[in-house]
Motif scaffolding. Structure first.
Motif, PDB file in Angstrom:
ATOM      1  N   SER A  67      -5.052   3.963  -9.656  1.00  0.00           N
ATOM      2  CA  SER A  67      -5.085   2.760  -8.822  1.00  0.00           C
ATOM      3  C   SER A  67      -5.682   1.587  -9.576  1.00  0.00           C
ATOM      4  N   PHE A 103      -7.515  -3.452  -1.165  1.00  0.00           N
ATOM      5  CA  PHE A 103      -6.361  -2.606  -1.463  1.00  0.00           C
ATOM      6  C   PHE A 103      -6.807  -1.322  -2.166  1.00  0.00           C
ATOM      7  N   VAL A 130      -6.273   2.480  -0.742  1.00  0.00           N
ATOM      8  CA  VAL A 130      -5.501   3.518  -1.453  1.00  0.00           C
ATOM      9  C   VAL A 130      -6.268   4.834  -1.480  1.00  0.00           C
ATOM     10  N   LEU A 186       0.827  -1.207   0.000  1.00  0.00           N
ATOM     11  CA  LEU A 186       0.000   0.000   0.000  1.00  0.00           C
ATOM     12  C   LEU A 186       0.862   1.258   0.000  1.00  0.00           C
ATOM     13  N   ARG A 201       0.850   3.878  -3.180  1.00  0.00           N
ATOM     14  CA  ARG A 201       0.298   5.222  -2.956  1.00  0.00           C
ATOM     15  C   ARG A 201       1.364   6.302  -3.146  1.00  0.00           C
TER      16      ARG A 201
END
Length: 367
Positions: free
Chosen positions: A126, A314, A318, A102, A106
């Motif tokens: 993403s 996930f 994000v 993560l 990010r």
């Protein structure tokens, strides 16, 4: 005990070099340099070397625990804590690897939004990256190894570009050498942990490396190569920037690439950023793969079932980090988490492993 893995899923011990090297080289060199230079200043390269050298001891501990016979961290937890509590500890590691991936994704999205696509939304980037990750992870561990192999080749070429900032740098920025106290250097070493965390996924994929090969040397060479690369880019930044400018520069390594010009690429930093995705994708995919592997071993849940749900979670996670402050907080949190995992959890497990092994040998000899 560790269930046997089919021969066609195994890899040669030589590829341990690429797996160990590619997993730590994520977005750390791009996003963490400011934190590394905060306490040790122009001596930060010494702290990076301290960190890299000390990690060889951690890697040695991991091999001692996992080898003879080859096993993964799930078997290790069950051996030390028992099946019930051991499985619970293993499930906690899913959260750890999830956070590693993560933070990398990010931070990279933030780099793209700052430098290349300021108007593109986070969810759009993403979705694209998670689709690529799904394709790679669903291919299995050997596909991940192949991606890691090419990532190491690309990173080796990319890091040679540090020649340019070194060429135009000022050597006096590194002087006087060792002008900071040992506590400051050690504090910087802790901050530099974000540049190295990730190779501990060896705890999960260790059984996939052929036990007949002597691959410990390749793993140590991979970690050494990582240390030298990180130290090299740290020195290049210290030579190129004054301390005052360095503390105020966001993503210093990207600013350095702006001085690189070729006849076929005027804005080379854009090419650099896109190439960096090839470098970071193995670390993210191996972390996600580790989550699916632990779920399979503990919960008997097939990766084809767990992977979509992990990536959906996930994707939602994000989107929660929607500004630069939150991204920085996430990066610092994961760096601290990784530091305590490496220098707290692994040494503790090593001590418990030695005690448990001695007890088993004592009981065996008593019989």
């Amino acid at each position: 005990m560790q269930s046997s893995i089919k021969e066609n899923y195994l890899i040669s011990g030589f590829f341990a070099f690429f797996l160990i090297h590619s997993t730590p080289i994520g977005v750390g060199p791009i996003g963490s340099q400011i934190f590394v230079f905060k306490d040790a200043g122009h001596d930060a390269w010494i702290s990076v070397l301290f960190m890299g050298i000390s990690l060889h001891v951690i890697l040695w501990m991991m091999y001692k625990m996992l080898d003879n016979p080859a096993k993964d961290v799930i078997v290790l937890h069950r051996m030390i804590f028992g099946k019930l509590f051991g499985n619970a500890v293993s499930l906690l590691m899913i959260g750890y690897f999830f956070m590693l991936a993560l933070s990398s994704l990010r931070t990279y999205i933030d780099v793209l939004q700052v430098w290349v696509f300021p108007t593109v939304r986070t969810w759009e980037l993403s979705f694209i990256f998670l689709s690529i990750m799904y394709y790679i992870v669903s291919g299995g561990f050997r596909v991940l190894t192949g991606v890691a192999f090419f990532a190491v080749l690309i990173s080796s070429l990319i890091f040679t570009l540090n020649y340019f900032p070194i060429k135009y740098g000022n050597p006096t920025y590194l002087l006087p050498v060792w002008n900071h106290s040992l506590p400051d250097l050690l504090k910087t070493s802790k901050a530099a942990s974000d540049l190295f965390i990730g190779f501990e996924s060896l705890l999960v994929f260790f059984p996939f490396i052929r036990p007949a090969d002597k691959h410990a040397k390749w793993a140590h060479l991979g970690l050494l190569f990582t240390t030298l690369q990180v130290a090299f880019i740290t020195v290049s930044a210290l030579l190129y920037y004054s301390q005052g400018l360095l503390q105020q520069t966001l993503y210093p390594i990207l600013v350095e690439t702006k001085i690189i010009q070729f006849p076929f690429a005027e804005r080379f930093e854009f090419l650099f950023i896109f190439c960096w995705f090839i470098i970071i994708i193995p670390s993210m995919c191996i972390s996600i793969w580790s989550c699916t592997r632990i779920m399979k071993r503990v919960m008997n849940l097939k990766p084809s079932t767990s992977l979509p749900w992990i990536l959906i979670t996930f994707f939602i996670a994000v989107l929660q980090f929607n500004d630069r402050i939150k991204v920085d907080e996430l990066s610092r949190f994961v760096a601290g988490l990784g530091f305590y995992f490496l220098y707290g959890y692994i040494p503790l497990m090593f001590i418990l492993f030695l005690i448990r092994s001695k007890m088993l040998r004592s009981f065996g000899s008593a019989k």
